[in-house]
Design a protein around this motif. Sequence first.
Motif, PDB file in Angstrom:
ATOM      1  N   UNK A  73       0.848  -1.179   0.000  1.00  0.00           N
ATOM      2  CA  UNK A  73       0.000   0.000   0.000  1.00  0.00           C
ATOM      3  C   UNK A  73       0.893   1.243   0.000  1.00  0.00           C
ATOM      4  N   UNK A  74       0.594   2.173  -0.879  1.00  0.00           N
ATOM      5  CA  UNK A  74       1.375   3.409  -0.924  1.00  0.00           C
ATOM      6  C   UNK A  74       0.958   4.330   0.221  1.00  0.00           C
ATOM      7  N   UNK A  75       1.762   5.330   0.470  1.00  0.00           N
ATOM      8  CA  UNK A  75       1.421   6.281   1.521  1.00  0.00           C
ATOM      9  C   UNK A  75       0.187   7.107   1.164  1.00  0.00           C
ATOM     10  N   UNK A  76       0.020   7.402  -0.110  1.00  0.00           N
ATOM     11  CA  UNK A  76      -1.182   8.121  -0.552  1.00  0.00           C
ATOM     12  C   UNK A  76      -2.416   7.275  -0.293  1.00  0.00           C
ATOM     13  N   UNK A  77      -2.328   6.002  -0.631  1.00  0.00           N
ATOM     14  CA  UNK A  77      -3.456   5.093  -0.389  1.00  0.00           C
ATOM     15  C   UNK A  77      -3.723   4.933   1.104  1.00  0.00           C
ATOM     16  N   UNK A  78      -2.653   4.838   1.884  1.00  0.00           N
ATOM     17  CA  UNK A  78      -2.845   4.658   3.320  1.00  0.00           C
ATOM     18  C   UNK A  78      -3.433   5.913   3.971  1.00  0.00           C
ATOM     19  N   UNK A  79      -3.095   7.095   3.475  1.00  0.00           N
ATOM     20  CA  UNK A  79      -3.697   8.319   4.006  1.00  0.00           C
ATOM     21  C   UNK A  79      -5.184   8.350   3.686  1.00  0.00           C
ATOM     22  N   UNK A  80      -5.542   8.013   2.462  1.00  0.00           N
ATOM     23  CA  UNK A  80      -6.957   7.978   2.085  1.00  0.00           C
ATOM     24  C   UNK A  80      -7.705   6.959   2.933  1.00  0.00           C
ATOM     25  N   UNK A  81      -7.126   5.782   3.131  1.00  0.00           N
ATOM     26  CA  UNK A  81      -7.757   4.745   3.951  1.00  0.00           C
ATOM     27  C   UNK A  81      -7.911   5.206   5.395  1.00  0.00           C
ATOM     28  N   UNK A  82      -6.891   5.855   5.921  1.00  0.00           N
ATOM     29  CA  UNK A  82      -6.942   6.382   7.286  1.00  0.00           C
ATOM     30  C   UNK A  82      -8.080   7.384   7.437  1.00  0.00           C
ATOM     31  N   UNK A  83      -8.239   8.257   6.467  1.00  0.00           N
ATOM     32  CA  UNK A  83      -9.312   9.258   6.541  1.00  0.00           C
ATOM     33  C   UNK A  83     -10.675   8.585   6.393  1.00  0.00           C
ATOM     34  N   UNK A  84     -10.790   7.611   5.488  1.00  0.00           N
ATOM     35  CA  UNK A  84     -12.062   6.879   5.360  1.00  0.00           C
ATOM     36  C   UNK A  84     -12.416   6.180   6.671  1.00  0.00           C
ATOM     37  N   UNK A  85     -11.424   5.590   7.337  1.00  0.00           N
ATOM     38  CA  UNK A  85     -11.668   4.941   8.625  1.00  0.00           C
ATOM     39  C   UNK A  85     -12.125   5.956   9.666  1.00  0.00           C
ATOM     40  N   UNK A  86     -11.491   7.117   9.699  1.00  0.00           N
ATOM     41  CA  UNK A  86     -11.869   8.161  10.659  1.00  0.00           C
ATOM     42  C   UNK A  86     -13.288   8.659  10.393  1.00  0.00           C
ATOM     43  N   UNK A  87     -13.656   8.765   9.138  1.00  0.00           N
ATOM     44  CA  UNK A  87     -15.021   9.174   8.779  1.00  0.00           C
ATOM     45  C   UNK A  87     -16.009   8.145   9.333  1.00  0.00           C
ATOM     46  N   UNK A  88     -15.723   6.869   9.098  1.00  0.00           N
ATOM     47  CA  UNK A  88     -16.615   5.797   9.558  1.00  0.00           C
ATOM     48  C   UNK A  88     -16.686   5.747  11.087  1.00  0.00           C
ATOM     49  N   UNK A  89     -15.539   5.908  11.756  1.00  0.00           N
ATOM     50  CA  UNK A  89     -15.503   5.884  13.219  1.00  0.00           C
ATOM     51  C   UNK A  89     -16.379   6.972  13.819  1.00  0.00           C
ATOM     52  N   UNK A  90     -16.484   8.091  13.134  1.00  0.00           N
ATOM     53  CA  UNK A  90     -17.265   9.220  13.645  1.00  0.00           C
ATOM     54  C   UNK A  90     -18.705   9.211  13.140  1.00  0.00           C
ATOM     55  N   UNK A  91     -19.020   8.250  12.281  1.00  0.00           N
ATOM     56  CA  UNK A  91     -20.383   8.157  11.759  1.00  0.00           C
ATOM     57  C   UNK A  91     -20.752   9.311  10.847  1.00  0.00           C
ATOM     58  N   UNK A  92     -19.766   9.886  10.193  1.00  0.00           N
ATOM     59  CA  UNK A  92     -20.000  11.014   9.294  1.00  0.00           C
ATOM     60  C   UNK A  92     -20.203  10.518   7.877  1.00  0.00           C
ATOM     61  N   UNK A  93     -20.890  11.307   7.098  1.00  0.00           N
ATOM     62  CA  UNK A  93     -20.959  11.047   5.662  1.00  0.00           C
ATOM     63  C   UNK A  93     -19.857  11.856   4.984  1.00  0.00           C
ATOM     64  N   UNK A  94     -19.544  11.487   3.761  1.00  0.00           N
ATOM     65  CA  UNK A  94     -18.558  12.269   3.007  1.00  0.00           C
ATOM     66  C   UNK A  94     -19.066  13.693   2.814  1.00  0.00           C
ATOM     67  N   UNK A  95     -20.355  13.832   2.611  1.00  0.00           N
ATOM     68  CA  UNK A  95     -20.940  15.168   2.442  1.00  0.00           C
ATOM     69  C   UNK A  95     -20.745  16.010   3.702  1.00  0.00           C
ATOM     70  N   UNK A  96     -21.020  15.413   4.862  1.00  0.00           N
ATOM     71  CA  UNK A  96     -20.849  16.142   6.121  1.00  0.00           C
ATOM     72  C   UNK A  96     -19.398  16.576   6.314  1.00  0.00           C
ATOM     73  N   UNK A  97     -18.481  15.678   5.996  1.00  0.00           N
ATOM     74  CA  UNK A  97     -17.070  16.031   6.134  1.00  0.00           C
ATOM     75  C   UNK A  97     -16.690  17.132   5.151  1.00  0.00           C
ATOM     76  N   UNK A  98     -17.136  17.017   3.919  1.00  0.00           N
ATOM     77  CA  UNK A  98     -16.813  18.034   2.917  1.00  0.00           C
ATOM     78  C   UNK A  98     -17.283  19.409   3.373  1.00  0.00           C
ATOM     79  N   UNK A  99     -18.519  19.483   3.870  1.00  0.00           N
ATOM     80  CA  UNK A  99     -19.058  20.761   4.338  1.00  0.00           C
ATOM     81  C   UNK A  99     -18.243  21.285   5.518  1.00  0.00           C
ATOM     82  N   UNK A 100     -17.961  20.406   6.490  1.00  0.00           N
ATOM     83  CA  UNK A 100     -17.224  20.825   7.688  1.00  0.00           C
ATOM     84  C   UNK A 100     -15.799  21.260   7.355  1.00  0.00           C
ATOM     85  N   UNK A 101     -15.213  20.654   6.319  1.00  0.00           N
ATOM     86  CA  UNK A 101     -13.833  20.974   5.942  1.00  0.00           C
ATOM     87  C   UNK A 101     -13.753  22.043   4.863  1.00  0.00           C
TER      88      UNK A 101
END
Length: 82
Positions: A1-29
């Motif tokens: 796994x590349x570092x770019x892929x692992x960063x994306x995976x880490x963020x996807x995991x954090x999104x799931x852990x917090x029960x957020x949608x991608x839309x909610x994260x996009x708006x908040x960020x």
Amino acid sequence: MTRTESLAETIREAIAERGMSHRELAVAANLSESSLSHRLTGRTPWDLGDLDHVAAALGTTASALLDRAEALATATPLGASA
């Protein structure tokens, strides 16, 4: 796994852990959903400003996300010899 892929995976995991949608994260960020999607799929590289905004929206720091991604990128897969 590349570092770019692992960063994306880490963020996807954090999104799931917090029960957020991608839309909610996009708006908040303060990112468009398309921009966030492109970063999560590796089509667009992360820049530190966007990573800081995403980290803050996830209640963490860019440094913590990068550390977690680095650990994921360098982990030995189960069943593989080190």
